[in-house]
Each structure stands twice: as structure tokens, then as C-alpha cells.
Write an enzyme that holds these catalytic residues in place. Structure first.
Site, short mmCIF file in Angstrom:
data_model
loop_
_atom_site.label_atom_id
_atom_site.label_comp_id
_atom_site.label_asym_id
_atom_site.label_seq_id
_atom_site.Cartn_x
_atom_site.Cartn_y
_atom_site.Cartn_z
N GLY A 94 0.80 -1.23 0.00
CA GLY A 94 0.00 0.00 0.00
C GLY A 94 0.82 1.27 0.00
O GLY A 94 0.28 2.36 0.06
N HIS A 101 7.64 6.66 5.94
CA HIS A 101 6.74 7.46 6.77
C HIS A 101 5.90 6.54 7.65
O HIS A 101 5.51 5.46 7.24
CB HIS A 101 5.83 8.36 5.92
CG HIS A 101 5.10 7.64 4.83
ND1 HIS A 101 5.68 7.34 3.62
CD2 HIS A 101 3.84 7.14 4.78
CE1 HIS A 101 4.81 6.70 2.87
NE2 HIS A 101 3.68 6.56 3.54
P1 5GP Z 1 1.39 5.56 1.72
O1 5GP Z 1 0.22 5.03 0.95
O2 5GP Z 1 2.61 5.75 0.82
O3 5GP Z 1 1.71 4.75 2.95
O4 5GP Z 1 0.96 6.94 2.29
C1 5GP Z 1 1.22 8.15 1.66
C2 5GP Z 1 0.33 9.16 2.33
O5 5GP Z 1 0.78 10.43 1.96
C3 5GP Z 1 -1.12 9.05 1.91
O6 5GP Z 1 -1.95 8.81 3.04
C4 5GP Z 1 -1.42 10.41 1.25
O7 5GP Z 1 -2.70 10.90 1.54
C5 5GP Z 1 -0.32 11.28 1.80
N1 5GP Z 1 0.12 12.34 0.90
C6 5GP Z 1 0.39 12.21 -0.41
N2 5GP Z 1 0.79 13.38 -0.93
C7 5GP Z 1 0.75 14.27 0.09
C8 5GP Z 1 1.07 15.66 0.17
O8 5GP Z 1 1.47 16.32 -0.80
N3 5GP Z 1 0.93 16.25 1.38
C9 5GP Z 1 0.50 15.56 2.48
N4 5GP Z 1 0.39 16.25 3.61
N5 5GP Z 1 0.21 14.25 2.44
C10 5GP Z 1 0.34 13.61 1.25
#
Ligand code: 5GP
Ligand code: ZN
Length: 110
Positions: A94, A101
Site C-alpha cells: 500500500g 513514513h
Molecule cells: P502511503 O500510501 O505511501 O503509505 O501513504 C502516503 C500518504 O501520503 C497518503 O496517506 C497520502 O494521503 C499522503 N500524501 C500524499 N501526498 C501528500 C502531500 O502532498 N501532502 C501531504 N500532507 N500528504 C500527502
């Protein structure tokens, strides 16, 4: 810093993303597409792609991410009620942003 990495750009203050917390090693900001009333992202300033890329030398940063999450949960007043901490690992897990992060989600009943 990886100039093509979104979270490197955020961590280095190159976007208008507000930080809820910052120290030498980590920054915390709100997820842009929250899955819970409180949905924070805790990230290392240094570019690490995913959990798969951690080395033995990264043990301190991992501890820093978790201890920051614990402190943020307290500050956001979800500690007592409970919250989720999540690392998505690589595409199949995911992960969509390939800069390590930790998701902190709270304030709702699961
Ligand atoms: P992943 O799916 O990679 O674990 O989570 C990435 C997260 O980053 C997602 O929940 C998405 O909403 C968040 N996200 C993506 N782009 C941005 C952004 O430009 N700013 C912020 N604050 N969150 C972001
Ligand atoms: Zn990065």
C-alpha cells in the site's frame, strides 16, 4: 535529499506544508487525505525509501519515529483512547510515497 521525492521536498520546507513538530531528524505533518480525524505522517528528514531499506545504522531513526509518534498521540489527545501506527511497505503493502513514513491515526472507533 532526493529532489524528485515529494516527502524530501516537504521535509526540507520546499512546500507550504505546515509542520506540527520538527527536530533535527524528523518532521510531522497532517496527511492530505486523512483516514481518521487525526491522521499524521511522521517522517525522517533523510531520504530512506521504505522499511526494506533500513540498515543497522538506522536503528536510532526508527526509535525517533516511534517516540515522536508516541509524543504526538499525547499532544493530539488520542493517547489514552488509542490509535493506530502503520508503515505501508512497498507497492504491494500500500505504499505510494517512497520516502519512509509512519502513519498515526486516531480519533475514531475502529
Ligand atoms: P502511503 O500510501 O505511501 O503509505 O501513504 C502516503 C500518504 O501520503 C497518503 O496517506 C497520502 O494521503 C499522503 N500524501 C500524499 N501526498 C501528500 C502531500 O502532498 N501532502 C501531504 N500532507 N500528504 C500527502
Ligand atoms: Zn525522500
Amino acid at each position: 535529499m532526493n529532489t524528485e521525492c515529494l516527502f524530501c521536498n516537504i521535509a526540507n520546507g520546499h512546500t507550504d506544508t505546515a509542520f506540527l513538530f520538527e527536530n533535527e531528524d524528523v518532521v510531522v505533518f497532517k496527511d492530505i487525505n486523512p483516514h481518521a480525524p487525526i491522521h499524521l505522517l511522521i517522517i525522517p528528514k533523510r531520504h530512506i525509501r521504505s522499511i526494506n531499506d533500513l540498515t543497522d545504522e538506522d536503528r536510532p531513526i526508527l526509535a525517533e519515529l516511534l517516540m515522536t509518534a508516541k509524543e504526538m498521540a499525547k499532544r493530539q489527545q488520542v493517547a489514552e483512547d488509542g490509535y493506530k501506527l502503520l508503515f505501508n511497505v512497498e507497492y504491494g503493502g500500500g505504499q505510494r510515497v517512497f520516502h519512509l513514513h509512519l502513519h498515526l491515526m486516531g480519533g475514531k472507533k475502529w
